[in-house]
Design an enzyme around this catalytic site. Structure first.
Site, short mmCIF file in Angstrom:
data_model
loop_
_atom_site.label_atom_id
_atom_site.label_comp_id
_atom_site.label_asym_id
_atom_site.label_seq_id
_atom_site.Cartn_x
_atom_site.Cartn_y
_atom_site.Cartn_z
N LYS A 33 50.57 35.89 77.68
CA LYS A 33 49.97 36.30 76.42
C LYS A 33 48.86 35.37 75.94
O LYS A 33 47.75 35.79 75.65
CB LYS A 33 51.08 36.37 75.37
CG LYS A 33 50.62 36.68 74.00
CD LYS A 33 51.67 36.28 72.98
CE LYS A 33 51.72 34.77 72.87
NZ LYS A 33 52.53 34.29 71.74
N THR A 34 49.18 34.09 75.90
CA THR A 34 48.19 33.12 75.40
C THR A 34 46.98 33.09 76.32
O THR A 34 45.84 32.96 75.87
CB THR A 34 48.81 31.72 75.31
OG1 THR A 34 50.07 31.83 74.65
CG2 THR A 34 47.91 30.78 74.54
N ASP A 217 47.38 36.55 67.03
CA ASP A 217 48.48 36.16 67.91
C ASP A 217 49.81 36.49 67.23
O ASP A 217 49.88 36.50 65.99
CB ASP A 217 48.37 34.64 68.16
CG ASP A 217 49.32 34.16 69.23
OD1 ASP A 217 49.76 34.99 70.04
OD2 ASP A 217 49.60 32.95 69.27
N GLU A 218 50.84 36.74 68.00
CA GLU A 218 52.18 36.99 67.44
C GLU A 218 52.14 38.02 66.31
O GLU A 218 52.68 37.81 65.23
CB GLU A 218 52.80 35.69 66.91
CG GLU A 218 52.89 34.56 67.92
CD GLU A 218 54.09 34.67 68.84
OE1 GLU A 218 54.70 35.76 68.92
OE2 GLU A 218 54.40 33.66 69.50
N GLN A 248 60.33 40.59 70.41
CA GLN A 248 60.53 39.19 70.04
C GLN A 248 60.33 38.97 68.54
O GLN A 248 60.05 37.86 68.11
CB GLN A 248 59.56 38.30 70.82
CG GLN A 248 59.90 38.23 72.29
CD GLN A 248 59.08 37.16 73.01
OE1 GLN A 248 59.28 35.98 72.84
NE2 GLN A 248 58.13 37.61 73.81
N ARG A 651 63.77 32.51 77.99
CA ARG A 651 63.26 31.15 78.03
C ARG A 651 63.46 30.52 79.41
O ARG A 651 62.85 29.52 79.75
CB ARG A 651 63.95 30.23 77.00
CG ARG A 651 63.77 30.60 75.55
CD ARG A 651 62.35 30.80 75.18
NE ARG A 651 62.01 32.22 75.23
CZ ARG A 651 60.78 32.69 75.26
NH1 ARG A 651 59.76 31.87 75.25
NH2 ARG A 651 60.55 33.99 75.31
#
Length: 824
Positions: A33-34, A217-218, A248, A651
């Site tokens: 994503k980043t 973002d997010e 998420q 994670r």
DNA sequence: TCGGTTCAGAGTATT
DNA sequence: TCTGAACCGA
């Protein structure tokens, strides 16, 4: 540039190179994503589609913003510092500083963090003589922030009863107090910025035309106001590129509104929806677990993670008798991982709530395994740092009453509650700040407060021409703080922290390009001379903004200045000191030193979001803990817990452990928990049970629990006072009905069955009697909408259920009357 | 003004 | 059980 796009997969490439237009990128965990976000920015700039000044990228945390800038400067030969990349709060702060006058603020307004805000509220309540039992400061704080985050000023909040009417009055009074003192809380940064854009057409159009590309973002974490702010900022020719993952979304409790994702899709007529589903982090078995689990949620946008990395190892499950034994097992397993060559820092222990860390820490400590716990006090939250910052704030703004109160008697100068109260009365009467009201004091109190004020005045004069770093050092040394802590037994660490504050100022000055010859109080924003913040001329109320947008106002000119890439100051007209103060409020700093240390990482699942580790232990997988009992009673609570579990699972890179304990000490009581329902939602094939998997839970629990179980038996045949008996219910697996119940059963050894126990037990009894509802079940009601059953009472025609309808409140409904439909 | 006692409450958290 | 805040006496 081809370099830039190399190694992107098909979906990533498509996202990065989308033509102008709004886009929603559904980016699964570990899907890069980043990388997509930053490469998109780099691509837009390097292909000449947008200039760095015409792009805005917004994140939630400073860490994410920094990460973005670091990656960007590695991809492009530009300095991203001057770009509009930052957190929502950071960007709003910047906008408000630039257009302070249009926003009705002093350009050097100070920012209140949550605890500053709470003190301000307590002060307000005391001044207004409000009963803080009836109106707890924390509740008012919540009320104010909620309202602001919904975009509502006090005048716009709808109330239907006297109690809430009082809250609204206090909200209005609080805003007045902030305005008078020249301070702004976090939510205010956003709301003020929103109002500024909304009311000032010229400004709005300027920014709308300027920001051709807005990247978020997010996105799933945005709240209502943030979404509206984005909507306002996006002009006809702007493209909003929103990246997020509905699976998420774990911050509903602090206002995040996942529905923003579908609203965005609809309201912006998003034509480009791209899913990033290839996962580069975890092995197959781990992803199988994540996918299977999240499948149990309804109303998802829909996504399935996959990997070409192979199945990897199975996910290991361990069931211990007790929390202590669970911790012991963790220690053994971590040791083994160490022997296998895994670094400590590659191991994470995750838990649902902070309270669970103690047992784990104890075991790790005893075993001599280095560990690091996330969370806790951050640098700028430490008392000694707050004290030093208060002196700095007073130098910048003598009217800062919060800062005044914090240090007027620290170090102790014999100024007691009495003098302070006198001062506050006078200040209120004449609408003056505490510092200005000091003149009314007489006698000893006057002398003591006078000494304090002259100390601050002296510090201000002495530092007037100093650089920021020198100023901070001077204040730390001469405020008396160091001398005070030197006399304390454990003051040494505090002194070191104060020295560290000087270092922080040094690096801040370097980063911001404040030369050592630049006076920190440059253009001394406000001394006693600045009357606009005093009582005499009240600043314009926010409502009056619409009046006068002068096209050639300072703001408009400043705007042009800030557009100039050469401008070294990100925020014009702000003195280094004021900039440092706002930096400290917006960025609380690292929570703990020792980041570089090779230590096992302990943290809540929330804190783990965005991180990854080779080996992850998810502990405490028990009903009541994870999912947490409080969440089960909330609308959409269970689904959010499941998303939390999803975050936890994803994670892990190669090894994932799931563990639970049959008994656990919580709040001083031993609780006997059921296995988390989430374990049942994972695919058998991906799991490997390290302990025998207990199918007929009841019988073997009885053996395992020994005496404890008998305690339950004695207190009422194991199923509570009402006499419902699981073994007489006739079902072949009576336990199966109760195991889905929320809440853990807690047993008080000596007396009786605990409260949580009774609830679960009652529900079990009802279930056995054919009441078709269970606690935790989501239901729909024609008038109240969706709700969650939180209580069941009575039988047959008298049966009632208690339902939490969220905003509609909690209601008791008679089953003979109410029509309920199950949801899911 | 400090230090001890008492009491309530105990979920996740960034800015 | 443990923590933090509030309160009271010296």
């Amino acid at each position: 540039m081809s370099n830039l796009l190399a190694h992107l997969n098909e979906a990533q490439l498509a996202a990065v190179t989308l033509p102008a237009g709004h886009a929603l990128i559904l980016a699964g965990a570990g899907s890069g994503k980043t990388r997509v976000l930053t490469t998109r920015i780099a691509w837009l700039i390097s292909t000449g589609q947008v200039s760095p000044q015409s792009l805005l990228a917004v994140t939630f945390t400073n860490k994410a913003a920094r990460e973005m800038m670091t990656r960007l400067s590695a991809m492009l030969p530009i300095n991203p510092r001057g770009m509009w990349i930052g957190t929502f709060h950071g960007l709003c702060n910047r906008m408000l500083r630039t257009h302070a006058r249009d926003a009705g603020l002093s350009p050097s307004f100070q920012i209140l963090d949550s605890s500053d805000q709470l003190s301000a509220i307590k002060r307000l309540l005391r001044a207004a003589g409000v009963d803080d039992e009836k109106y707890p400061p924390k509740n008012l704080q919540y009320f104010i922030n909620q309202s602001k985050e919904a975009g509502l000023r006090a005048g716009a909040v709808e109330v239907f009863d006297d109690y809430n009417r009082r809250f609204v009055e206090l909200y209005a009074a609080y805003d007045e107090q902030c305005q008078r003192e020249g301070v702004v809380d976090f939510a205010e940064l956003l709301l003020r910025s929103y109002e500024l854009l909304e009311r000032n057409q010229l400004l709005r159009e300027h920014y709308q035309q300027r920001f051709r590309h807005i990247l978020v973002d997010e996105f799933q974490d945005t709240n209502v106001l943030q979404y509206r702010w984005l909507k306002l900022l996006a002009g006809i020719d702007s493209s909003v590129f929103a990246v997020g993952d509905d699976d998420q979304s774990i911050y509903a409790f602090r206002g995040a509104n996942v529905a923003n994702m579908s609203s965005f899709e609809r309201e912006f007529r998003v034509s480009n929806l791209i899913k990033l589903e290839q996962n580069y982090r975890s092995h197959g078995n781990i992803l199988d677990c994540a996918n299977a689990l999240i499948e149990h949620n309804t109303r998802r946008l829909g996504k399935n993670l996959w990997t070409d990395a192979g199945d990897g190892e199975p996910v290991r499950v361990h069931e211990a008798f007790s929390d202590v034994l669970e911790a012991q097992w963790l220690v053994d397993e971590i040791r083994q991982l160490g022997r296998d060559g895994l670094e400590r820092r590659e191991v994470a222990l995750l838990y649902r709530s902070n309270a669970q860390s103690r047992v784990l820490e104890h075991a790790l400590f005893s075993a001599g395994i280095a560990y690091r716990v996330y969370g806790g006090l951050r640098f700028f939250e430490r008392a000694e740092i707050r004290h030093a910052m208060a002196y700095l704030r007073l130098i910048d703004n003598p009217d800062d009453d919060g800062a005044f109160l914090r240090v007027v008697n620290f170090p102790a100068r014999g100024i007691g509650t009495r003098s302070i109260e006198l001062l506050q009365d006078a200040a209120r009467r004449d609408s003056l700040s505490l510092a200005r009201a000091a003149a009314v004091l007489t006698g000893g109190a006057a002398a003591k407060v006078g000494a304090f004020l002259s100390l601050v005045g002296r510090l201000r004069e002495e530092t007037a021409r100093m650089s920021l770093a020198d100023l901070v050092e001077h204040v730390v040394d001469r405020s008396g703080l160091i001398a005070h802590y030197a006399t304390e037994k454990e003051g040494q660490e505090r002194i070191e922290n104060l020295r560290e504050l000087v270092n922080a100022a040094v690096s801040f000055a370097a980063e911001e390009g404040f030369g050592s010859d630049m006076p920190a109080s440059l253009g001394v924003a406000r001394s006693f001379a600045s009357e606009s913040l005093g009582g005499a001329a009240p600043p314009p109320a926010p409502e009056s903004f619409a009046d006068a947008p002068d096209p050639m106002s300072d703001g408009a000119l400043l705007l042009a200045a800030s557009d100039a890439p050469a401008d070294p100051l990100a925020v014009p007209q702000l003195s280094p000191l004021a900039a440092f103060l706002s930096h400290a409020s917006l960025e609380a700093g690292e929570s703990q030193a020792g980041e570089g240390q090779d230590a096992v990482q302990l943290m809540t699942v929330h804190a783990a979001k965005g991180l990854e580790f080779s080996a992850v232990f998810i502990t405490g997988l028990e009903e009541g803990l994870f999912p947490h009992e409080n969440s089960v009673a909330e609308v959409d609570g269970l689904e959010e817990e499941r998303r939390l579990m999803y975050v936890a699972i994803t994670r892990a890179r190669s090894r994932l452990y799931l563990s639970l304990a049959q008994t656990r000490m919580l709040h001083g009581q031993t609780r006997y928990n059921l296995r988390s329902r989430f374990l049942e939602e994972l695919p058998e094939g991906a799991l490997k049970w390290l302990t025998p998997r207990v199918q007929a839970a009841a019988s073997s629990y009885r053996e395992g629990w020994g005496g404890a179980w008998e305690g339950v038996e004695r207190s009422g045949n194991g199923f509570g006072r009402r006499g419902a008996d699981n073994r007489s219910s006739g079902g072949s697996e009576p336990w199966r009905d109760t195991r889905r119940l929320p809440g853990s059963r807690s047993v008080d050894r000596d007396s009786d069955v605990g409260r949580a126990d009774v609830t679960a037990v009652q529900a079990a009894a009802r279930f056995d009697r054919g009441v078709p509802w269970r606690i935790g079940q989501t239901v729909a009601h024609a008038r109240f909408g969706e709700g969650v059953i939180v209580g069941i009472e009575g039988q047959g025609a008298d049966a009632r259920v208690q339902i939490n309808f969220g905003r509609q409140g909690v209601k008791w409904l008679a089953l003979s009357v109410a029509r309920l439909d199950p949801v899911n």
